[in-house]
Design an enzyme around this catalytic site. Structure first.
Site, PDB file in Angstrom:
ATOM      1  N   TYR A  86      27.432  13.072  91.866  1.00  0.00           N
ATOM      2  CA  TYR A  86      28.270  12.172  91.068  1.00  0.00           C
ATOM      3  C   TYR A  86      27.652  11.977  89.676  1.00  0.00           C
ATOM      4  CZ  TYR A  86      30.157   8.086  88.924  1.00  0.00           C
ATOM      5  OH  TYR A  86      30.692   7.248  87.978  1.00  0.00           O
ATOM      6  N   GLY A  87      28.490  12.012  88.661  1.00  0.00           N
ATOM      7  CA  GLY A  87      28.064  11.972  87.258  1.00  0.00           C
ATOM      8  C   GLY A  87      26.941  11.006  86.919  1.00  0.00           C
TER       9      GLY A  87
ATOM     10  N   SER B 266      29.567  -2.579  83.415  1.00  0.00           N
ATOM     11  CA  SER B 266      30.438  -1.441  83.698  1.00  0.00           C
ATOM     12  C   SER B 266      31.870  -1.901  83.974  1.00  0.00           C
ATOM     13  CB  SER B 266      29.924  -0.699  84.928  1.00  0.00           C
ATOM     14  OG  SER B 266      28.593  -0.336  84.725  1.00  0.00           O
ATOM     15  N   ALA B 267      32.802  -1.114  83.464  1.00  0.00           N
ATOM     16  CA  ALA B 267      34.223  -1.331  83.745  1.00  0.00           C
ATOM     17  C   ALA B 267      34.757  -2.691  83.292  1.00  0.00           C
ATOM     18  CB  ALA B 267      34.520  -1.098  85.231  1.00  0.00           C
ATOM     19  N   CYS B 268      34.297  -3.155  82.140  1.00  0.00           N
ATOM     20  CA  CYS B 268      34.867  -4.354  81.502  1.00  0.00           C
ATOM     21  C   CYS B 268      35.691  -3.958  80.282  1.00  0.00           C
ATOM     22  CB  CYS B 268      33.770  -5.309  81.056  1.00  0.00           C
ATOM     23  SG  CYS B 268      33.182  -6.385  82.350  1.00  0.00           S
TER      24      CYS B 268
ATOM     25  N   ARG C 201      27.519   5.399  91.047  1.00  0.00           N
ATOM     26  CA  ARG C 201      26.073   5.252  90.957  1.00  0.00           C
ATOM     27  C   ARG C 201      25.586   4.481  92.183  1.00  0.00           C
ATOM     28  NH1 ARG C 201      24.933   1.772  87.841  1.00  0.00           N
ATOM     29  NH2 ARG C 201      26.886   1.165  86.889  1.00  0.00           N
TER      30      ARG C 201
ATOM     31  N   ARG D 168      36.929   9.752  86.976  1.00  0.00           N
ATOM     32  CA  ARG D 168      36.446   9.828  85.595  1.00  0.00           C
ATOM     33  C   ARG D 168      37.036  10.996  84.825  1.00  0.00           C
ATOM     34  NH1 ARG D 168      32.245   5.974  83.985  1.00  0.00           N
ATOM     35  NH2 ARG D 168      31.965   4.722  85.852  1.00  0.00           N
TER      36      ARG D 168
ATOM     37  N   ASP E  17      29.391   3.775  75.114  1.00  0.00           N
ATOM     38  CA  ASP E  17      28.570   3.383  76.269  1.00  0.00           C
ATOM     39  C   ASP E  17      27.111   3.058  75.925  1.00  0.00           C
ATOM     40  OD1 ASP E  17      28.466   2.898  79.101  1.00  0.00           O
ATOM     41  OD2 ASP E  17      27.443   4.810  79.377  1.00  0.00           O
TER      42      ASP E  17
ATOM     43  N   LYS F 179      22.678   7.701  81.900  1.00  0.00           N
ATOM     44  CA  LYS F 179      22.035   6.447  82.307  1.00  0.00           C
ATOM     45  C   LYS F 179      20.540   6.638  82.511  1.00  0.00           C
ATOM     46  CE  LYS F 179      26.013   4.342  82.575  1.00  0.00           C
ATOM     47  NZ  LYS F 179      26.387   3.373  81.543  1.00  0.00           N
TER      48      LYS F 179
ATOM     49  N   HIS G  64      22.974  -0.691  76.499  1.00  0.00           N
ATOM     50  CA  HIS G  64      24.238  -0.311  77.150  1.00  0.00           C
ATOM     51  C   HIS G  64      25.384  -0.863  76.294  1.00  0.00           C
ATOM     52  CE1 HIS G  64      26.660  -0.395  81.208  1.00  0.00           C
ATOM     53  NE2 HIS G  64      26.939   0.658  80.484  1.00  0.00           N
TER      54      HIS G  64
HETATM   55  C1  OXD Z   1      28.704   2.678  83.946  1.00  0.00           C
HETATM   56  C2  OXD Z   1      29.198   3.887  83.309  1.00  0.00           C
HETATM   57  O1  OXD Z   1      28.715   2.597  85.165  1.00  0.00           O
HETATM   58  O2  OXD Z   1      29.264   3.916  82.069  1.00  0.00           O
HETATM   59  O3  OXD Z   1      28.285   1.778  83.209  1.00  0.00           O
HETATM   60  O4  OXD Z   1      29.521   4.839  84.018  1.00  0.00           O
HETATM   61 MN    MN Z   2      28.191   2.305  81.157  1.00  0.00          MN
END
Ligand code: OXD
Ligand code: MN
Length: 583
Positions: free
Chosen positions: A197-198, A248-250, A69, A368, A275, A206, A226
């Site tokens: 990109y997604g 993100s990514a936790c 993103r 992903r 998510d 998002k 979120h």
């Molecule tokens: C993020 C995702 O970046 O879920 O939060 O892709």
């Molecule tokens: Mn997310």
């Protein structure tokens, strides 16, 4: 596929702007999916993986400059700048539309425009919302077919209503300099260009389900967050639901699909979402949550049978992998952190030949999988429940090396909103930019709040007043480090031990001590049976260092200063109260 006048006239306008050669309506049938897959393979957009080992699975590679993103290219375009607030990029709608019209002008010439009618939320749910995405990317179509509910049925539900989010996407030249992810919340519109990109182009996720939906929720009295949603079943068979927000990514996907440790085998975690949660006040006065998505767009690296066997099993069929390594020995996929030895050779995410000796990553750190949620072995029976699930606890968390203890509970809703508003985390690879920097990320919504965050805090406070039976609010930190930089808490399945304390607190079954930052468990209140953790380590995990917290408060004040007078008084009060308790 429809006679809806609002849809058709908007489509005509967008066709006139982008001038595609063809227009294809996505009906959601398997026949059409098969055709699109075959075309994408023929054009090199998708690579067909080993269909015996991974039936229905494909690999896609994005452009090298288009792997995450892009927050600096993401805009909230409201008439008044203050309505977007200091944490969003802003441009006036007329200025941004004019700029984007130039970029979109004729950009689908020689290409096909796909019309994707999609629904966020399950069919027949009063909470569901509809969007239509126009895109020139088959990859987007195939991903949207997994991530949302797509096709004729959506148009039937829409009927002749004009209540849908108008989404336009074009790949154009994947030119990073002219990449724009733009939201026009006042006209339910999203335009995005020059990315494939997604997170930038699957506009249901998002862009709609968080940015536009948070704006809708503010107006309509609900919340788009979120958050993962999980159901925790105890040995007696009772299920209680938790919604949790992490940047993100936790490890949100891992927590949502947690496997209990051996010692706690009688427990079971059921995944409702990994998510996004849409939250509303139910008729019973509790807060109810639905997951508006139909799939998981998960980070591949680090996913293994140890960290998340359920996610791995979910991706064994009908999954699109993006930017992972192709194992050329058997046309399967690999990423860093997957079980076993790396393949002897393969093709990396950039499309280059790769061996373990290459000295570069085989998979991009933000590579992903897009997988249907229903394939998840631990998907909740309530996944598509029209009213969602009742939430007992809201959990906030972040990746903090020193400050936050393993877990604490907010004193009440207002304090809980403050705890969420002061969330912070060290950055990861999910968004472009530096990795490892501490970033303030209230409710994990900094990149996703579609309006002024000061108003967002006020909305949270307002919602609290309206929920007769609100969930309790907690904060967790799985990432605390010791003096040697080692994680003190094992995490993963053992996080269940913390969730158990949280749910026991919700039912008045567990003790806590009052501290300056909130209620904390005593070491004895967390079950560490069977864990290789000393009592001393647990004490440290549950300690609150006042001098570190005083510094933390300074960081919080600096962050909140951005919002000026718009910051709710309750937040200012909470920071004063925290300072006083730390003094
Ligand atoms: C993020 C995702 O970046 O879920 O939060 O892709
Ligand atoms: Mn997310």
């Amino acid at each position: 596929m429809t006679n809806n006048k609002a849809v058709l006239s908007w489509l005509e306008e967008m066709k006139a702007l982008t001038t595609p050669d063809n227009v294809v309506w996505i009906d959601g049938t398997q026949e059409q999916i098969d055709k699109l897959r075959a075309e994408a393979v023929a054009e090199g957009e998708l690579f067909k993986l080993n269909q015996e080992k991974l039936p229905g699975c494909y690999l896609h590679r994005t452009a090298e400059n288009d792997v995450a993103r892009v927050e600096d290219r993401t805009f909230i375009c409201t008439t008044k700048k203050e309505d977007a607030g200091p944490t969003n990029n802003w441009e006036a709608p007329d200025v941004m539309y004019a700029k984007l019209r130039k970029l979109f002008d004729g950009c689908m010439k020689g290409r096909t425009m796909y019309v994707i009618p999609y629904m966020m939320g399950s069919y027949g749910s009063p909470f569901s919302k509809i969007g239509i995405e126009l895109t020139d990317s088959r990859y987007v179509v195939l991903n949207m077919l997994i991530m949302t509910r797509v096709g004729t049925k959506v148009l039937e539900e829409l009927g002749d209503s004009d209540d849908f989010v108008k989404c336009l996407h074009a790949k154009k030249d994947i030119d990073a300099e002219n990449r724009y992810i733009c939201h026009f919340p006042e006209d339910n519109t999203i335009w995005t260009i020059n990315s494939g990109y997604g997170g930038n182009v699957l506009l249901g996720k998002k862009c709609f389900a968080l940015r536009i939906a948070s704006h809708m929720g503010h107006k309509e009295g609900w919340m788009a967050e979120h958050m993962l949603i999980l159901g925790l079943e105890n040995p007696e068979g009772e299920v209680k639901y938790i919604a949790a927000a992490f940047p993100s990514a936790c490890g949100k996907t891992n927590l949502a699909m947690l496997i209990p440790p051996e010692m706690l085998k009688g427990y079971k975690v059921w995944t409702v979402g990994d998510d996004i949660a849409w939250l509303r006040i139910g008729k019973d006065g509790r807060l109810w949550a639905v997951n508006p998505e139909a799939g998981f767009f998960g980070v591949a690296p680090g996913t293994s049978t140890k960290t998340n066997p359920n996610a791995l099993k979910t991706t064994m069929k009908d999954t699109i992998f993006t930017n992972v390594l192709l194992n050329t020995a058997d046309n399967t996929v690999w990423w860093e952190g997957l079980d076993g030895e790396p393949p002897k050779e393969g093709i990396d995410w950039k499309g280059n030949p790769w061996t373990p000796e290459s000295g570069v990553k085989g998979a991009h750190p933000n590579s992903r999988f897009t997988a249907p949620a229903k394939q998840c072995p631990c998907i909740s029976s309530e996944f598509e429940a029209p009213e969602g699930v009742p939430i007992s606890a809201i959990v906030f968390g972040g990746r903090r090396a020193k400050t936050a203890p393993l877990v604490y509970e907010a004193f009440d809703w207002q304090h809980g909103v403050f705890v969420g508003a002061t969330m912070a985390s060290e950055t990861t690879a999910a968004a472009a930019g530096a990795v490892g920097v501490v970033r303030r990320d209230p409710m994990a919504m900094i990149p996703f709040c579609g309006y002024n965050m000061a108003d967002y805090f006020a909305h949270w406070l307002e919602m609290g007043k309206k929920i007769p039976n609100p969930p309790k609010i907690f904060h967790v930190n799985w990432f605390r480090l010791d003096e040697n930089g080692k994680f003190m808490w094992p995490g993963f399945g053992d996080n269940l031990r913390v969730l158990n304390w949280i749910l026991d607190r919700c039912e008045g079954k567990a003790d806590a001590k009052e501290t300056a930052i909130g209620y904390l468990p005593e070491a004895k209140d967390i079950n560490i049976e069977g864990l290789d953790i000393s009592a001393e380590t647990l004490e440290k995990l549950l300690s609150v260092d006042k001098s570190v917290w005083k510094e933390e408060v300074e960081g919080q004040k600096e962050f909140f200063a951005k919002f000026g007078d718009r910051l709710p008084k309750e937040i200012k009060d909470e920071i004063e109260k925290l300072s006083a308790r730390l003094a």
